[in-house]
Scaffold this active site. Structure first.
Site, mmCIF file in Angstrom:
data_model
loop_
_atom_site.group_PDB
_atom_site.id
_atom_site.type_symbol
_atom_site.label_atom_id
_atom_site.label_comp_id
_atom_site.label_asym_id
_atom_site.label_seq_id
_atom_site.Cartn_x
_atom_site.Cartn_y
_atom_site.Cartn_z
ATOM 1 N N PHE A 1 29.300 22.718 14.503
ATOM 2 C CA PHE A 1 28.426 23.894 14.580
ATOM 3 C C PHE A 1 28.914 24.974 13.637
ATOM 4 O O PHE A 1 30.107 25.168 13.455
ATOM 5 C CB PHE A 1 28.454 24.484 15.997
ATOM 6 N N ASP A 2 27.988 25.686 13.066
ATOM 7 C CA ASP A 2 28.292 26.920 12.361
ATOM 8 C C ASP A 2 28.226 28.004 13.431
ATOM 9 O O ASP A 2 27.622 27.802 14.477
ATOM 10 C CB ASP A 2 27.219 27.143 11.286
ATOM 11 N N LYS A 3 28.884 29.147 13.204
ATOM 12 C CA LYS A 3 28.864 30.152 14.261
ATOM 13 C C LYS A 3 27.686 31.129 14.113
ATOM 14 O O LYS A 3 26.765 31.120 14.922
ATOM 15 C CB LYS A 3 30.179 30.934 14.278
#
Lengths: 808, 58
Positions: free
Chosen positions: A511-513
């Site tokens: 995941f990207d934040k």
């Protein structure tokens, strides 16, 4: 949040700040508005008698922005003849035609509002919006109205229109779509007609239909099936021929062999008046396959469009500084060495170096870094980043294809072409299949030729028809088409055929934040009062000061601006904060050091918490308050991640942000694997490392910086609110923005794979049992035809079970 | 079954007509926006704000 915010803006749905007092009379009621921009937009809608829009809309409108004179002036540049050459078509009698891309369309009411408003303008000949693509065709009489007036009228009601050049690609797409539709229709109507006659023939076989009628029906079926095979099925033949020329056996080879073989055999049967015809199977098979391919093509084109809209990241005009002064010119006319003025709020048009001024710039679109960066004399500026505070003078270093922006696009292109490994595996299987099929047919032909030459042709034909890979080749696409349409209803758009298949095998998700697990924008979380004051007055003072700054944080705080409190003697210091006088008192807002420089009393500093952005407010005596802003985690994120873990998938968090912020998010979401300060290259390396260990990796992201990783991961998902480039490189798009739909999609993908396996099992079982029977002459050709149709139908019906959305 | 020899050619003609109609529809761009018209029909263009009470509330 501690502040009182009970009301939501009637126009954009955002909360109305406690200190704001905007409203518009809509159908006799005073509706609250959050800002002057929304008020102006709503007022324009009311004044034009278009209030029905508010009753019909199904989504909230984009936040209205005030019409700044410089933006309006910039629009006038679109009237210039030399500029219009690239995107305007001039018809006879001064009527001109242009294509517009529209921003802000959320529901059908928006389409109605825009069309109604623009069509009512004198001089507009036609304005028509395509709901699916959100693009519009505009025709207007240039002697009565100018393009800029129309663009202004659109921005007046809260939307943004960009003229663009409908390039080559779009026309190719349109042609492709039309061609496919024609083919599907021919195959569909042909299938229906031939089936009618086929039913009569099947019934006739039992009721002793006389020979003349039977032959008559054969000829009619031949007549109808011929365009289906020669026109509708043409793409299969073309692609099979291409496969053969490149010496590899793809799925289209057995498909063409089946269609071509069965058709030719049927023609032979009709002409010689003996044997059996398969016109119904041929048409039906062609129709099903074409439909599956059409759905896939539509999804792909939709994603491709997004890539094209990426160019919107860059402005169309730049302010060039010359010896005589400043002039507005199209960005395309810039050359290396030109000097360009970039005002606060402007987007840097090309790559270059700062030669004068200092400011902070927001590169988040390109790098994902959510905090603004300082740029001073001699520093490099990346095209696509946004200048925040003060004007900069830039020397143009790189233009066009050489810019960082263009290189990201290229990186993406390359990653995309490296991808379709899974598709190749399916093709290889088809290759083996067709080879085996040909060998079996040859052996059967040879054996019967030795023993009973008069039956040989029909037995070989029955074998070929029975082994037709129809069910086999429909097994996967039918299931994927059904699952795709179910997911689309859920708000998950699948743009590439392999996505579901791969998603079901995923065992690591990255995941990207910012913008993915979090909302992607800062929100005022808390106000800590430090010295005898109250929240409302602190907010009002902060808003009065911050309304003078263009900094993104300032914009959040200035939303609470009230009319009664105004600041004078404003002094904005780049990178530090704002100073101003309110009621004869000097205030400062900004970083701790800057604000504490105003007073002499030593007050113990507030414990610094770097997980969120903090803004301090103080006067000449002491610190008043500290505003804590943070990027909130999406609702449902925690639950969604927990479900994903339960599905046996490891979760990773990679972010470009600093470690404290990332750590806090990881803790809240109970994640063990996280990495901060990751550049796009680092993320790419991280994912490649996982892949080299044999893991199947999914990537979920939203930014331009995520694009290469999205393209690299075996399967990738982009958030609906993410950048266009992220959309273009992702295999699936979470239009709903609900993270909860992610585990649901994984579940759906696994179910789809289950169905595909069942289908394949059935298809193989059918072929394996039917081949010996046909080869030994037990199956009459008409039985083979019926079996072939029935096996395909069964596969399609089984796939349709995926249309139902079941809980986990 | 001589009636067949009349009916079947008529069917073929009808099919040909359907094909021609469809080709014309594709060519004139009627399949370009498959979602818009479905929504557009719900939004009445002639609706004036003061006529809104006639409309079904939803």
């Amino acid at each position: 949040m501690n502040t009182k915010m009970e009301q939501n803006c009637f126009h954009c749905g955002l909360p109305v700040p406690a200190t704001a007092s905007y409203s518009v009379d809509i159908n006799g009621r005073q509706e609250p508005m959050c800002c002057r921009g929304c008020q102006a937009v709503a007022q324009a809608i009311v004044n034009n008698g278009l209030t029905a829009f508010y009753e019909q809309r199904t989504g909230v409108s984009p936040k209205g922005s005030e019409q700044l004179p410089e933006i309006l002036k910039q629009m006038e540049l679109y009237d210039r003849q030399d500029l219009q050459n690239s995107f305007v078509e001039i018809n006879e009698n001064e009527v001109r035609e242009a294509s517009l891309m529209l921003e802000g369309i959320v529901c059908s009411a928006c389409v109605w509002l825009n069309e109604k408003h623009v069509n009512a303008l004198p001089g507009v000949v036609e304005f028509h919006i395509n709901y699916s693509t959100q693009r519009a065709r505009l025709r207007w009489d240039d002697s009565q109205i100018h393009l800029s007036d129309i663009l202004k009228a659109i921005s007046e009601i809260g939307y943004i229109a960009h003229p663009y050049n409908p390039d080559h690609q779009e026309q190719i797409h349109r042609k492709e779509r039309q061609k496919s539709l024609r083919r599907i229709f021919i195959a569909g109507i042909g299938m229906m007609q031939v089936m009618t006659f086929a039913v009569a023939l099947y019934a006739g076989a039992y009721q002793d239909m006389d020979q003349t009628t039977k032959i008559f029906f054969w000829w009619i079926s031949l007549l109808i099936a011929t365009p289906v095979v020669l026109y509708a099925a043409q793409p299969f033949f073309v692609s099979a021929w291409r496969d053969l020329k490149s010496r590899h056996l793809g799925m289209d080879v057995p498909v063409s062999l089946a269609i071509g073989g069965a058709y030719l055999a049927s023609v032979w049967a009709t002409v010689t008046q003996q044997g059996e015809v398969y016109f119904d199977s041929v048409s039906m098979f062609t129709f099903f396959l074409l439909t599956g391919r059409f759905l896939e093509m539509s999804a792909r084109q939709r994603a491709g469009q997004a890539a094209e809209e990426l160019m919107r990241l860059l402005p169309a005009f730049a302010l060039r500084k010359t010896a005589e002064g400043e002039e507005m010119i199209p960005v395309a006319d810039l050359v290396v060495g030109d000097q360009v003025v970039i005002k606060p709020g402007d987007i840097v048009p090309v790559d270059g170096t700062v030669v004068e001024g200092s400011s902070s710039v927001d590169e988040s679109l390109l790098t994902g870094e959510s905090k603004a960066l300082r740029r001073i004399n001699g520093d490099f500026l990346v095209g696509g980043s946004v200048n925040i505070e003060s004007p900069l003078l830039m020397r143009v270093d790189k233009i066009g294809e050489e810019t960082v922006h263009a290189s990201i696009v290229r990186l993406l292109d390359r990653a995309q072409t490296e991808k379709p490994e899974i598709a190749r595996i399916a093709d290889r299987v088809a290759g083996w299949f067709v080879a085996a099929l040909l060998i079996v047919a040859t052996v059967v032909a040879w054996w019967w030729w030795q023993h009973a030459p008069e039956d040989a042709f029909w037995i070989v034909l029955a074998t070929l028809v029975v082994t037709c890979p129809c069910a086999l080749s429909l097994a996967t696409p039918a299931a994927i088409a059904a699952a795709t349409s179910t997911l689309t209803r859920l708000g998950v758009l699948t743009t590439r055929g392999h996505a579901l298949e791969t998603l079901s095998r995923v065992n690591h998700i990255v995941f990207d934040k910012t913008g993915t697990l979090t909302e992607g924008r800062l929100k005022l979380e808390q106000i800590k009062i430090l010295h005898e004051s109250d929240e409302v007055s602190c907010l009002a003072i902060a808003a009065a000061l911050e309304s003078w700054s263009e900094h993104p944080i300032a914009k959040i705080l200035s939303r609470n601006k009230s009319k009664t409190i105004t600041a004078t003697g404003i002094n904005a210091i780049a990178g530090k904060g704002v100073e101003g006088i309110i009621d004869n008192r000097r205030y400062r807002i900004g970083s701790y050091d800057f604000v504490s420089g105003l007073y002499t009393d030593a007050v113990d500093p507030v414990t610094s918490d770097r997980r969120c952005s903090q803004v301090y407010l103080g006067n000449e005596k002491h610190m008043l308050a500290v505003f804590i802003l943070s990027d909130a985690i999406r609702t449902g994120a925690q639950e969604a991640l927990r479900t994903i873990k339960k599905q046996g998938i490891a979760i990773h968090l990679l972010s470009g942000d600093d470690s404290e912020t990332v750590e806090s998010v990881a803790q809240t979401l109970e994640l063990q694997n996280y990495k901060a300060r990751m550049l796009p290259e680092d993320k790419l390396a991280y994912v490649q490392d996982l892949q080299s260990k044999g893991h199947v990796v999914a990537m979920v992201g939203d930014g331009v910086n995520d694009a290469p990783v999205l393209a690299r991961a075996q399967v990738s998902l982009a958030m609906g609110g993410g950048t266009q480039l992220a959309h273009a490189s992702a295999d699936m798009i979470l239009l709903s923005e609900e993270l909860q739909h992610l585990p649901e999609s994984i579940h759906m993908a696994r179910r789809t794979l289950g169905i595909i396996r069942q289908n394949l099992f059935w298809a193989v079982l059918y072929n394996v049992t039917a081949i010996p029977l046909a080869a030994s002459g037990f199956i009459a050709p008409w039985m083979a035809a019926l079996g072939m149709s029935a096996s395909s139908l069964l596969v399609v019906l089984n796939a349709l079970r995926l249309k139902k959305l079941t809980g986990q | 079954m001589p009636s067949l020899y009349l009916i079947v050619p008529i069917v073929i003609l009808l099919v040909a007509l359907a094909v021609w109609l469809f080709m014309w529809a594709v060519k004139s761009g009627q399949f370009e926006d498959l979602e818009g018209p479905a929504h557009r029909i719900l939004l009445d263009d002639d609706l004036k704000p003061d006529q809104e009470k006639d409309k079904n509330p939803d």
